[in-house]
Enzyme design. Structure first.
Site, PDB file in Angstrom:
ATOM      1  N   ASN A  69      -4.682  43.638 -82.554  1.00  0.00           N
ATOM      2  CA  ASN A  69      -4.663  44.630 -81.626  1.00  0.00           C
ATOM      3  C   ASN A  69      -6.012  44.799 -81.078  1.00  0.00           C
ATOM      4  OD1 ASN A  69      -4.722  47.235 -80.375  1.00  0.00           O
ATOM      5  ND2 ASN A  69      -3.336  48.190 -81.831  1.00  0.00           N
ATOM      6  N   CYS A 108      -5.959  52.498 -75.875  1.00  0.00           N
ATOM      7  CA  CYS A 108      -5.164  51.144 -75.669  1.00  0.00           C
ATOM      8  C   CYS A 108      -4.539  51.185 -74.459  1.00  0.00           C
ATOM      9  CB  CYS A 108      -4.327  50.769 -76.806  1.00  0.00           C
ATOM     10  SG  CYS A 108      -4.890  51.020 -78.526  1.00  0.00           S
ATOM     11  N   HIS A 165       1.218  46.254 -74.346  1.00  0.00           N
ATOM     12  CA  HIS A 165      -0.011  46.396 -75.310  1.00  0.00           C
ATOM     13  C   HIS A 165       0.369  45.684 -76.385  1.00  0.00           C
ATOM     14  CE1 HIS A 165      -2.852  47.668 -77.576  1.00  0.00           C
ATOM     15  NE2 HIS A 165      -2.271  48.987 -78.251  1.00  0.00           N
TER      16      HIS A 165
HETATM   17  O1  UT7 Z   1      -2.864  50.481 -80.384  1.00  0.00           O
HETATM   18  C1  UT7 Z   1      -2.798  51.811 -80.485  1.00  0.00           C
HETATM   19  C2  UT7 Z   1      -1.286  52.358 -80.533  1.00  0.00           C
HETATM   20  N1  UT7 Z   1      -1.018  52.068 -82.155  1.00  0.00           N
HETATM   21  C3  UT7 Z   1       0.183  51.611 -82.431  1.00  0.00           C
HETATM   22  O2  UT7 Z   1       1.031  51.715 -81.621  1.00  0.00           O
HETATM   23  C4  UT7 Z   1       0.313  51.526 -83.955  1.00  0.00           C
HETATM   24  C5  UT7 Z   1       1.942  52.132 -84.284  1.00  0.00           C
HETATM   25  N2  UT7 Z   1       2.038  52.015 -85.617  1.00  0.00           N
HETATM   26  C6  UT7 Z   1       2.250  50.950 -86.394  1.00  0.00           C
HETATM   27  O3  UT7 Z   1       1.897  49.884 -86.140  1.00  0.00           O
HETATM   28  C7  UT7 Z   1       2.602  51.276 -87.868  1.00  0.00           C
HETATM   29  O4  UT7 Z   1       2.973  52.365 -88.279  1.00  0.00           O
HETATM   30  C8  UT7 Z   1       1.613  50.677 -89.123  1.00  0.00           C
HETATM   31  C9  UT7 Z   1       1.670  49.039 -88.954  1.00  0.00           C
HETATM   32  C10 UT7 Z   1       0.350  51.228 -88.887  1.00  0.00           C
HETATM   33  C11 UT7 Z   1       2.090  50.921 -90.585  1.00  0.00           C
HETATM   34  O5  UT7 Z   1       3.358  50.428 -90.515  1.00  0.00           O
HETATM   35  P1  UT7 Z   1       4.704  51.312 -90.913  1.00  0.00           P
HETATM   36  O6  UT7 Z   1       5.784  50.588 -91.082  1.00  0.00           O
HETATM   37  O7  UT7 Z   1       4.717  52.411 -90.133  1.00  0.00           O
HETATM   38  O8  UT7 Z   1       4.275  51.660 -92.485  1.00  0.00           O
HETATM   39  P2  UT7 Z   1       4.280  53.300 -93.247  1.00  0.00           P
HETATM   40  O9  UT7 Z   1       2.926  53.710 -93.017  1.00  0.00           O
HETATM   41  O10 UT7 Z   1       5.577  53.954 -92.670  1.00  0.00           O
HETATM   42  O11 UT7 Z   1       4.480  52.559 -94.732  1.00  0.00           O
HETATM   43  C12 UT7 Z   1       5.574  52.000 -95.206  1.00  0.00           C
HETATM   44  C13 UT7 Z   1       5.281  51.580 -96.452  1.00  0.00           C
HETATM   45  C14 UT7 Z   1       4.858  52.743 -97.575  1.00  0.00           C
HETATM   46  O12 UT7 Z   1       5.104  52.370 -98.957  1.00  0.00           O
HETATM   47  P3  UT7 Z   1       6.409  53.078 -99.499  1.00  0.00           P
HETATM   48  O13 UT7 Z   1       6.054  54.590 -99.401  1.00  0.00           O
HETATM   49  O14 UT7 Z   1       7.662  52.679 -98.465  1.00  0.00           O
HETATM   50  O15 UT7 Z   1       6.621  52.568-100.758  1.00  0.00           O
HETATM   51  C15 UT7 Z   1       3.460  52.505 -97.309  1.00  0.00           C
HETATM   52  O16 UT7 Z   1       2.645  52.694 -98.589  1.00  0.00           O
HETATM   53  O17 UT7 Z   1       4.428  50.521 -96.404  1.00  0.00           O
HETATM   54  C16 UT7 Z   1       3.119  51.007 -97.267  1.00  0.00           C
HETATM   55  N3  UT7 Z   1       1.968  50.454 -96.589  1.00  0.00           N
HETATM   56  C17 UT7 Z   1       1.449  49.550 -96.738  1.00  0.00           C
HETATM   57  N4  UT7 Z   1       1.532  48.369 -97.632  1.00  0.00           N
HETATM   58  C18 UT7 Z   1       0.812  47.406 -97.580  1.00  0.00           C
HETATM   59  C19 UT7 Z   1       1.561  51.040 -95.521  1.00  0.00           C
HETATM   60  N5  UT7 Z   1       0.234  50.371 -95.089  1.00  0.00           N
HETATM   61  C20 UT7 Z   1       0.304  49.442 -95.713  1.00  0.00           C
HETATM   62  C21 UT7 Z   1      -0.674  48.028 -95.686  1.00  0.00           C
HETATM   63  N6  UT7 Z   1      -0.076  47.379 -96.439  1.00  0.00           N
HETATM   64  N7  UT7 Z   1      -1.491  47.890 -94.608  1.00  0.00           N
END
Ligand code: UT7
Length: 356
Positions: free
Chosen positions: A304, A122, A273
């Protein structure tokens, strides 16, 4: 003594024109949730995305890259015969041989120019812009077409919670060239290979080859249970990348300001980005940019698009009037590698032929 010629170097380089292409098919969060265990509300809250574009019909990485390049050429007041090189920034060109830039250059009527691909996830557009500016400063070319193009959805696992809702397809391009005033600062770029596997393609080519060999011997041995060749997908440890971004990118942004000699107060537009709107809000706040400085938010309806996201976001801001040609903008690309590249630039004029 034989003397070997050296290029005549020069200083002032700028983005002279911009163009973009947004695929026809608009995919809402609700549609993503038909295959993903998530909700439209969760996706918007955690990423800032409502819609993204997915390629459909006869749209391919080559066709969208050429369409963006064509618009950038039309929107730049130089003859395309003056373009000396095409740099295609992409991680979606799925063949190593032939690479993409020569075919895209040929589609643009530029057959014969120097043409190469640049793969830096990216952060690809930031790297491409830096390389183009330095090639021109060094005297290798007068004008270079830099295209960021991605079809991220081709290898997307539509049930994967860390990628399915984020990525989209698209292409953006700029013509970089000699100019009276300098409009591109030295690039600030870096990488963290220790965490490279945080964003990765699976299987890699070697694993694919090994699997193909196993499948062949299973066939030859007349086995009934043949292994599946499998799909190529992208995995991302989202929270790990988020944490890396939170620590590394504020330093990169400060370094970009230092390298440019432009004060923070003089930044008029912020175009990071488009990975996640929450990361961007945090970066803007931590850097201390004034509330009134407009920040790109193309992610809301484009998703993205990896190496295409900065030129797409820049084009959106210029077309909608959120930003104006000639304004001073801070750019920062980041992602796979993990790597980043940013610079302070003056924005190109608003495109006469927009993408929407
Ligand atoms: O372009 C290249 C560079 N990329 C980036 O910079 C991406 C950076 N990271 C992100 O954008 C985020 O980490 C994501 C959007 C991918 C994920 O968001 P997050 O807030 O970091 O979620 P997480 O993985 O920490 O999960 C938090 C909660 C979990 O539930 P509990 O354990 O709190 O109950 C996950 O199970 O959200 C849940 N979860 C989801 N729920 C619904 C994780 N992914 C999803 C989903 N839909 N897609």
């Amino acid at each position: 003594m034989v003397s070997i010629a050296v290029n005549k170097s020069r200083d002032n380089v700028a983005m002279l024109g911009i163009g973009a292409y947004r695929p026809q098919r608009i995919v809402s969060n609700a549609e993503v949730c038909e295959t993903l265990d998530s909700t439209p509300e969760w996706i918007f809250e955690r990423t800032g995305i409502n819609n993204r574009r997915w390629v459909s019909g006869d749209e391919t990485i080559q066709s969208i890259a050429a369409a963006a390049g064509e618009r950038a050429l039309k929107n730049t007041p130089i003859d395309r015969a003056e373009i000396g090189a095409v740099i295609l920034c992409t991680s979606s060109w799925l063949k190593l041989t032939p690479h993409g830039a020569p075919s895209v250059a040929s589609d643009l009527g530029l057959n014969g120019v120097a043409a190469f691909d640049l793969t830096s996830g990216c952060g690809g557009f930031g790297y491409g812009l830096g390389v183009a500016a330095d090639l021109i400063r060094a005297g290798s070319f007068d004008y270079v077409l830099v295209i960021g193009a991605e079809t991220m959805t081709v290898g997307l696992d539509k049930s994967d919670r860390s990628t399915a809702m984020i990525f989209g397809d698209g292409a953006g391009a700029v013509v970089v060239g000699l100019s009276e005033e300098n409009g591109i600062s030295p690039a600030v770029w870096g990488s963290d290979g220790e965490n490279a596997e945080a964003i990765a393609q699976h299987p890699d080519f070697l694993e694919y080859q090994q699997r193909a060999l196993r499948i062949e011997s299973q066939w030859q041995a007349g086995e009934t249970e043949i292994e599946s060749v499998g799909k190529m997908t992208l995995s991302m440890e989202g929270p790990k990348v988020f944490r890396w971004a939170a620590v590394t990118l504020p330093r990169a942004l400060s370094a970009a300001l230092d390298a440019s000699g432009v004060a923070k107060e003089d930044i008029e537009v912020f175009i990071p980005h488009q990975a996640n709107a929450r990361i961007n809000e945090l970066m803007k706040k931590n850097l201390g940019l004034a509330e009134s400085v407009p920040m790109a938010n193309d992610i809301e309806n484009t998703g993205n698009t990896s190496a295409a996201s900065i030129p797409l976001a820049m084009e959106e801001m210029l077309v909608t009037g959120k930003a104006k040609g000639g304004q001073i903008a801070l750019l920062l690309g980041f992602g796979a590698g993990l790597s980043y590249a940013g610079q302070v630039v003056t924005l190109p004029p608003a495109p006469k032929e927009p993408s929407f």
